[in-house]
Scaffold this motif. Structure first.
Motif, mmCIF file in Angstrom:
data_model
loop_
_atom_site.group_PDB
_atom_site.id
_atom_site.type_symbol
_atom_site.label_atom_id
_atom_site.label_comp_id
_atom_site.label_asym_id
_atom_site.label_seq_id
_atom_site.Cartn_x
_atom_site.Cartn_y
_atom_site.Cartn_z
ATOM 1 N N UNK A 131 0.837 -1.122 0.003
ATOM 2 C CA UNK A 131 -0.055 -0.079 -0.097
ATOM 3 C C UNK A 131 0.747 1.145 0.328
ATOM 4 N N UNK A 132 1.978 1.099 -0.547
ATOM 5 C CA UNK A 132 3.085 2.302 -0.480
ATOM 6 C C UNK A 132 2.492 3.447 -1.304
ATOM 7 N N UNK A 133 2.328 4.686 -0.898
ATOM 8 C CA UNK A 133 1.516 5.679 -1.582
ATOM 9 C C UNK A 133 0.115 5.932 -1.344
ATOM 10 N N UNK A 134 -0.401 4.996 -0.105
ATOM 11 C CA UNK A 134 -1.821 5.188 0.056
ATOM 12 C C UNK A 134 -1.750 5.677 1.644
ATOM 13 N N UNK A 135 -0.653 5.858 2.311
ATOM 14 C CA UNK A 135 -0.574 6.162 3.557
ATOM 15 C C UNK A 135 -1.648 7.329 3.904
ATOM 16 N N UNK A 136 -1.752 8.371 3.150
ATOM 17 C CA UNK A 136 -2.788 9.281 3.796
ATOM 18 C C UNK A 136 -4.314 9.161 3.011
ATOM 19 N N UNK A 137 -4.414 7.873 2.360
ATOM 20 C CA UNK A 137 -5.880 7.702 1.884
ATOM 21 C C UNK A 137 -6.752 7.130 3.101
ATOM 22 N N UNK A 138 -8.110 7.667 3.019
ATOM 23 C CA UNK A 138 -8.884 7.147 4.132
ATOM 24 C C UNK A 138 -9.808 5.803 3.633
ATOM 25 N N UNK A 139 -10.176 4.978 4.592
ATOM 26 C CA UNK A 139 -10.959 3.886 4.287
ATOM 27 C C UNK A 139 -11.740 3.910 2.957
ATOM 28 N N UNK A 140 -12.688 4.870 2.915
ATOM 29 C CA UNK A 140 -13.676 4.994 1.814
ATOM 30 C C UNK A 140 -13.083 4.911 0.610
ATOM 31 N N UNK A 141 -11.697 5.483 0.536
ATOM 32 C CA UNK A 141 -11.226 5.773 -0.800
ATOM 33 C C UNK A 141 -10.573 4.541 -1.503
ATOM 34 N N UNK A 142 -10.593 3.210 -0.467
ATOM 35 C CA UNK A 142 -9.771 1.932 -0.826
ATOM 36 C C UNK A 142 -10.851 1.069 -1.132
ATOM 37 N N UNK A 143 -10.335 -0.138 -2.244
ATOM 38 C CA UNK A 143 -11.254 -1.164 -2.412
ATOM 39 C C UNK A 143 -11.215 -1.952 -1.301
ATOM 40 N N UNK A 144 -12.000 -3.123 -1.407
ATOM 41 C CA UNK A 144 -12.193 -4.155 -0.145
ATOM 42 C C UNK A 144 -10.640 -4.700 0.099
ATOM 43 N N UNK A 145 -10.118 -4.991 -0.935
ATOM 44 C CA UNK A 145 -8.991 -5.704 -0.757
ATOM 45 C C UNK A 145 -7.883 -4.829 -0.234
#
Ligand code: ADP
Ligand code: MG
Length: 434
Positions: A131-145
């Motif tokens: 998940x490198x690069x997604x450190x500041x993403x919020x759960x709702x912005x992510x896929x289930x996986x």
């Protein structure tokens, strides 16, 4: 003595029993479980819904004390929460208001790990789960996986010796689940995580055979261990190989006759209390095929183990079909046999129209279907966009699972003539009763 414990046992359950009481009723959820998990083992716990798998994980991680029996960790009785074990749950228990980094960091904070150690460790784990690069993403912005990867990173952040997984892939779509399985196996077999053993609860035979070194098979009422199978195939395992299929068959023959290997209890509608359980994705024609087949047998009964051959359908799909037959009240499963109920027999012998009516009376009771029809009834023109319903389901299911559930609801609802669907406009309508 403890420093030199026999065969590197990490965890030992001895005569563990769990009794739950509700009102006057005393109910044995887990009976006399003896289980040892040693260093370098990957153990899968496989069994029908309600056989006590989650209860055992809670006992092992010290979230719950058993009514009877001993829980030893490295030979010492476990007191309170087990500091050497963590759990990854089926659904992504992430805090929606925290970003990826903060979600992982929180687990470290909870263990009083100093700030200067926390940050690099959290970042490193986020990187390792991809998940490198997604450190500041919020759960709702992510896929289930991706959300489940955060769950893994969070569980591994505290460097547990024993990693417990409670159906960690079951809420994911097929592809995400498969790639995440591969990634976890790579971390595990590559020795790049400090985890010494993994205990995974699963409802999927192939998944257990694909990943584990040992499969512990449970049955319910009361919840107990009924068999163990060693899986000695080298990694990476070939699902299509004869050796692999042989182990699948062996495990299947032990599980056959148990119900609800899949999580297929009556669904809970979005917003209702409790974990949402999904409906099995099966075609009505397949279900009808199974019921017809059973109705042609003299006793209306068959050994589940023989069904894959007789119907030319793979074992996991048979288990979905038998589970669907059970939740709809068309059959029951006991001691390895599936038996038609009189309703199932009636269905199998009914005309097409009568079948639709029987089916309609059954699915109207499903909480998810109730929720959908109620929502449609309250909408303008008794219709809603597919997207709107999907978005509502996404509050409870990961996106791909939400799609599957909606597909199933539409398929079943259309068959029963409770709802209709316009493909061009992607609109779902409530059928008006004649
Ligand atoms: P599994 O994970 O195998 O589906 P669980 O461990 O969740 O099984 O549950 C085993 C049985 O114990 C089920 O019948 C469940 O309803 C019951 N049960 C689980 N937790 C509780 C509880 N806190 N109170 C009462 N009954 C419970
Ligand atoms: Mg469970």
């Amino acid at each position: 003595m403890t420093a030199h414990h026999a065969n590197n046992a990490l965890l030992e359950l001895r005569g563990v029993q769990q009794i739950y009481t509700s009102g006057q009723r005393r109910f044995t959820a887990v009976q006399d479980v003896n289980l040892t998990v040693s260093e370098s083992e990957f153990v899968a716990l496989l069994g029908p819904s309600g056989c006590g798998k989650s209860t055992l994980l809670r006992i092992i991680t010290g979230l719950q004390k058993p009514s009877e029996g001993k829980v030893l960790y490295r030979g010492e009785p476990l007191r309170g929460v087990n500091p050497h074990a963590t759990i990854v749950f089926q659904t992504f228990a992430l805090f929606p208001w925290l970003n990826v980094f903060e979600n992982v960091d929180l687990a470290l904070k909870a263990r009083d790990i100093p700030a200067d150690v926390r940050k690099p460790r959290a970042l490193d784990l986020i990187d390792r789960v991809g998940l490198d690069g997604f450190e500041t993403a919020y759960p709702r912005e992510l896929s289930g996986g991706m959300r489940q990867k955060v769950g893994f990173a969070r569980a591994m952040a505290v460097e547990p010796e024993l990693l417990c997984l409670d159906e960690p892939f079951s809420a994911l779509d097929v592809l995400s689940a498969e790639s995440l399985r591969g990634e976890l196996l790579e971390l595990w077999t590559g020795g790049s995580i400090p985890t010494k053993a993994i205990l995974m609860v699963s409802h999927n035979i192939e998944e257990a055979v694909f990943m584990a070194n040992r499969i512990v098979v449970m049955d319910k009422e009361p919840g107990r261990i009924i068999a163990e199978v060693k899986v000695e195939l080298p990694h990476p395992r070939q699902r299509k190989s004869d050796e692999f299929q042989k182990v699948v068959d062996e495990v299947y023959s032990m599980l056959a006759g148990q119900t609800e290997i899949e999580a297929v209890e009556l669904g809970v509608a979005p917003g209702e209390q409790g974990l949402t359980r999904s409906l099995p994705k099966i075609a009505i024609s397949d279900l009808a095929g199974l019921l017809e087949h059973l109705s042609e047998l003299s006793s209306n009964r068959q050994d589940i183990y023989r069904l894959p051959d007789e119907l030319k359908v793979n074992p996991d799909h048979i288990l979905s079909l038998t589970a669907a037959a059970e939740i709809l009240g068309f059959a029951y499963v006991e001691k390895g046999d599936i038996t038609l109920t009189s309703l199932g027999e009636t269905f199998a012998e009914a005309s097409i129209l009568a079948r639709k009516e029987i089916f309609a009376t059954r699915i109207r009771r499903l909480p998810l279907m109730r929720w959908l029809t109620a929502m449609l009834a309250h909408s303008e023109k008794h219709a809603l966009d597919w997207d709107v319903i999907h978005a509502a389901l996404e509050l409870e299911f990961p996106p791909e699972e939400a799609e599957k559930q909606l597909d199933t609801l539409i398929n079943w609802g259309r068959y029963a003539e409770l709802i209709s669907y316009n493909d061009d406009k992607a609109l779902v309508y409530l059928e008006t009763p004649a």
